[in-house]
Design a protein around this motif. Sequence first.
Motif, PDB file in Angstrom:
ATOM      1  N   ALA A  24      -1.572  -2.369   4.089  1.00  0.00           N
ATOM      2  CA  ALA A  24      -0.377  -1.528   4.218  1.00  0.00           C
ATOM      3  C   ALA A  24       0.401  -1.449   2.902  1.00  0.00           C
ATOM      4  CB  ALA A  24       0.520  -2.054   5.331  1.00  0.00           C
ATOM      5  N   PHE A  25       0.456  -2.566   2.169  1.00  0.00           N
ATOM      6  CA  PHE A  25       1.204  -2.577   0.908  1.00  0.00           C
ATOM      7  C   PHE A  25       0.470  -1.750  -0.161  1.00  0.00           C
ATOM      8  CE2 PHE A  25       3.325  -6.920   2.027  1.00  0.00           C
ATOM      9  CZ  PHE A  25       4.180  -6.260   2.896  1.00  0.00           C
ATOM     10  N   CYS A  26      -0.861  -1.817  -0.158  1.00  0.00           N
ATOM     11  CA  CYS A  26      -1.645  -0.985  -1.092  1.00  0.00           C
ATOM     12  C   CYS A  26      -1.443   0.493  -0.767  1.00  0.00           C
ATOM     13  CB  CYS A  26      -3.132  -1.328  -0.992  1.00  0.00           C
ATOM     14  SG  CYS A  26      -3.510  -3.010  -1.455  1.00  0.00           S
ATOM     15  N   TYR A  27      -1.429   0.789   0.526  1.00  0.00           N
ATOM     16  CA  TYR A  27      -1.215   2.162   0.974  1.00  0.00           C
ATOM     17  C   TYR A  27       0.183   2.641   0.565  1.00  0.00           C
ATOM     18  CZ  TYR A  27      -0.291   5.907   4.362  1.00  0.00           C
ATOM     19  OH  TYR A  27       0.088   7.077   4.962  1.00  0.00           O
ATOM     20  N   LEU A  28       1.164   1.732   0.634  1.00  0.00           N
ATOM     21  CA  LEU A  28       2.534   2.073   0.211  1.00  0.00           C
ATOM     22  C   LEU A  28       2.554   2.476  -1.258  1.00  0.00           C
ATOM     23  CD1 LEU A  28       5.618   1.976   1.195  1.00  0.00           C
ATOM     24  CD2 LEU A  28       5.723  -0.163  -0.056  1.00  0.00           C
ATOM     25  N   ILE A  29       1.877   1.698  -2.087  1.00  0.00           N
ATOM     26  CA  ILE A  29       1.844   2.012  -3.520  1.00  0.00           C
ATOM     27  C   ILE A  29       1.170   3.362  -3.760  1.00  0.00           C
ATOM     28  CG2 ILE A  29       0.825   1.318  -5.741  1.00  0.00           C
ATOM     29  CD1 ILE A  29       1.473  -1.531  -5.079  1.00  0.00           C
ATOM     30  N   ALA A  30       0.042   3.596  -3.058  1.00  0.00           N
ATOM     31  CA  ALA A  30      -0.672   4.875  -3.214  1.00  0.00           C
ATOM     32  C   ALA A  30       0.203   6.043  -2.785  1.00  0.00           C
ATOM     33  CB  ALA A  30      -1.959   4.844  -2.388  1.00  0.00           C
ATOM     34  N   SER A  31       0.856   5.883  -1.652  1.00  0.00           N
ATOM     35  CA  SER A  31       1.688   6.951  -1.102  1.00  0.00           C
ATOM     36  C   SER A  31       2.896   7.230  -1.998  1.00  0.00           C
ATOM     37  CB  SER A  31       2.126   6.542   0.299  1.00  0.00           C
ATOM     38  OG  SER A  31       3.119   7.396   0.764  1.00  0.00           O
ATOM     39  N   MET A  32       3.509   6.159  -2.504  1.00  0.00           N
ATOM     40  CA  MET A  32       4.674   6.326  -3.387  1.00  0.00           C
ATOM     41  C   MET A  32       4.242   6.920  -4.739  1.00  0.00           C
ATOM     42  SD  MET A  32       7.541   5.562  -1.974  1.00  0.00           S
ATOM     43  CE  MET A  32       7.159   5.946  -0.282  1.00  0.00           C
ATOM     44  N   GLY A  33       3.034   6.575  -5.157  1.00  0.00           N
ATOM     45  CA  GLY A  33       2.488   7.158  -6.386  1.00  0.00           C
ATOM     46  C   GLY A  33       2.327   8.663  -6.256  1.00  0.00           C
ATOM     47  N   LEU A  34       1.784   9.090  -5.110  1.00  0.00           N
ATOM     48  CA  LEU A  34       1.638  10.523  -4.836  1.00  0.00           C
ATOM     49  C   LEU A  34       3.007  11.195  -4.818  1.00  0.00           C
ATOM     50  CD1 LEU A  34      -0.396  12.776  -3.873  1.00  0.00           C
ATOM     51  CD2 LEU A  34       0.301  12.188  -1.557  1.00  0.00           C
ATOM     52  N   GLN A  35       3.978  10.485  -4.211  1.00  0.00           N
ATOM     53  CA  GLN A  35       5.345  11.007  -4.132  1.00  0.00           C
ATOM     54  C   GLN A  35       5.927  11.239  -5.527  1.00  0.00           C
ATOM     55  OE1 GLN A  35       7.157  11.458  -0.894  1.00  0.00           O
ATOM     56  NE2 GLN A  35       7.850  12.837  -2.502  1.00  0.00           N
ATOM     57  N   VAL A  36       5.727  10.259  -6.408  1.00  0.00           N
ATOM     58  CA  VAL A  36       6.254  10.366  -7.782  1.00  0.00           C
ATOM     59  C   VAL A  36       5.640  11.585  -8.475  1.00  0.00           C
ATOM     60  CG1 VAL A  36       6.196   9.306 -10.073  1.00  0.00           C
ATOM     61  CG2 VAL A  36       6.825   7.937  -8.104  1.00  0.00           C
ATOM     62  N   ILE A  37       4.303  11.740  -8.358  1.00  0.00           N
ATOM     63  CA  ILE A  37       3.618  12.860  -9.032  1.00  0.00           C
ATOM     64  C   ILE A  37       4.147  14.195  -8.507  1.00  0.00           C
ATOM     65  CG2 ILE A  37       1.375  13.997  -9.334  1.00  0.00           C
ATOM     66  CD1 ILE A  37       0.124  11.166  -9.079  1.00  0.00           C
TER      67      ILE A  37
ATOM     68  N   SER B 136      10.229   1.650  -5.574  1.00  0.00           N
ATOM     69  CA  SER B 136       9.401   1.022  -4.547  1.00  0.00           C
ATOM     70  C   SER B 136       8.099   0.496  -5.151  1.00  0.00           C
ATOM     71  CB  SER B 136       9.113   2.044  -3.447  1.00  0.00           C
ATOM     72  OG  SER B 136       8.275   1.494  -2.484  1.00  0.00           O
ATOM     73  N   ILE B 137       7.452   1.314  -5.994  1.00  0.00           N
ATOM     74  CA  ILE B 137       6.205   0.888  -6.642  1.00  0.00           C
ATOM     75  C   ILE B 137       6.459  -0.315  -7.535  1.00  0.00           C
ATOM     76  CG2 ILE B 137       4.405   1.534  -8.312  1.00  0.00           C
ATOM     77  CD1 ILE B 137       4.682   4.403  -7.350  1.00  0.00           C
ATOM     78  N   ALA B 138       7.530  -0.245  -8.357  1.00  0.00           N
ATOM     79  CA  ALA B 138       7.832  -1.318  -9.304  1.00  0.00           C
ATOM     80  C   ALA B 138       8.051  -2.639  -8.574  1.00  0.00           C
ATOM     81  CB  ALA B 138       9.064  -0.944 -10.125  1.00  0.00           C
ATOM     82  N   SER B 139       8.817  -2.563  -7.486  1.00  0.00           N
ATOM     83  CA  SER B 139       9.128  -3.786  -6.746  1.00  0.00           C
ATOM     84  C   SER B 139       7.877  -4.365  -6.082  1.00  0.00           C
ATOM     85  CB  SER B 139      10.200  -3.471  -5.703  1.00  0.00           C
ATOM     86  OG  SER B 139      10.596  -4.634  -5.058  1.00  0.00           O
ATOM     87  N   MET B 140       7.026  -3.481  -5.543  1.00  0.00           N
ATOM     88  CA  MET B 140       5.822  -3.960  -4.846  1.00  0.00           C
ATOM     89  C   MET B 140       4.758  -4.443  -5.836  1.00  0.00           C
ATOM     90  SD  MET B 140       4.508  -4.600  -1.973  1.00  0.00           S
ATOM     91  CE  MET B 140       5.302  -3.754  -0.614  1.00  0.00           C
ATOM     92  N   ALA B 141       4.562  -3.695  -6.918  1.00  0.00           N
ATOM     93  CA  ALA B 141       3.466  -4.005  -7.841  1.00  0.00           C
ATOM     94  C   ALA B 141       3.712  -5.288  -8.622  1.00  0.00           C
ATOM     95  CB  ALA B 141       3.249  -2.831  -8.796  1.00  0.00           C
ATOM     96  N   THR B 142       4.963  -5.752  -8.704  1.00  0.00           N
ATOM     97  CA  THR B 142       5.250  -6.990  -9.436  1.00  0.00           C
ATOM     98  C   THR B 142       5.113  -8.234  -8.551  1.00  0.00           C
ATOM     99  OG1 THR B 142       7.596  -6.570  -9.055  1.00  0.00           O
ATOM    100  CG2 THR B 142       6.735  -5.958 -11.209  1.00  0.00           C
ATOM    101  N   THR B 143       4.781  -8.046  -7.263  1.00  0.00           N
ATOM    102  CA  THR B 143       4.496  -9.234  -6.444  1.00  0.00           C
ATOM    103  C   THR B 143       3.049  -9.651  -6.726  1.00  0.00           C
ATOM    104  OG1 THR B 143       3.684  -7.936  -4.583  1.00  0.00           O
ATOM    105  CG2 THR B 143       6.032  -8.457  -4.594  1.00  0.00           C
TER     106      THR B 143
END
Lengths: 152, 152
Positions: A42-55, A27-34
């Motif tokens: 909301a998209f920044c929040y998605l990256i932050a939330s998915m980052g926390l999830q990965v950790i 999810s992060i990879a797909s979003m961060a390459t746009t």
Amino acid sequence: MKNFAGTPGTLTGLILRIAQVMFAAGSIASMATTSSFFNFTAFCYLIASMGLQVIWSLGLALLDTYALATKRLLHNPILVSLFVIGDWVTATLSLAAASASAGITILYFHDLGGCTARMECQKYEISVAFAFLSWLTVFISSLIMFWLLAAG
Amino acid sequence: MKNFAGTPGTLTGLILRIAQVMFAAGSIASMATTSSFFNFTAFCYLIASMGLQVIWSLGLALLDTYALATKRLLHNPILVSLFVIGDWVTATLSLAAASASAGITILYFHDLGGCTARMECQKYEISVAFAFLSWLTVFISSLIMFWLLAAG
């Protein structure tokens, strides 16, 4: 505490954790390459939330691997309580982030009559889909953890 | 099954159900009185989800009232399983709807440089706030139900 599929220190538990990491990272990879995600809160929040999830999931995956390698059981009530809280917090944040991003994706795709940048839009969609898959796997984990804690 | 605060057939349980109905109804009322909610898929979904919440919580509130009036305990495992499933489904739908609507509200308020129709925007914000409060109360109920089921 009982030992059933998906509990900490089991192979199914480890597989669930690895799936969470993979989906969140996807999810992060797909979003961060746009090129324009930073224009949308909301998209920044998605990256932050998915980052926390990965950790979080990566940490627990390593702990599961250690438990499997040394054949130790991680069914300490204090440890399980910690897992429950972490899983619930990350699951709630993931669902909120995925839904908020899905709301905006649907707004652009459907309500405002189609997305103009073809490639970008597909990436948004893929990112949201991965985020929902990530939430689903954390949700399963969190239910198992809560059941383990409550059943004692 | 143990009898603690918030379980079905108790006064705290009834208060939680009434709060859920009030917040969900407030969210619907605030959203449905705007003139343009039907242009947004997420806002329509919010109304549908909050409508489901009202029906579910009202049903359980009536059941709690009946149980309190006749002094019966509703701690049948099959009944509690049904409550758990219903609560989890409505809680998940409510959080998803509230987050999707919040994503769009933030997009209009913050990302796209302010909302033009002053009155409408306030109503969107109030509706989203009520939806989150409704989710929070259902979430508490669903945790209590799940604990009750798992603890046996």
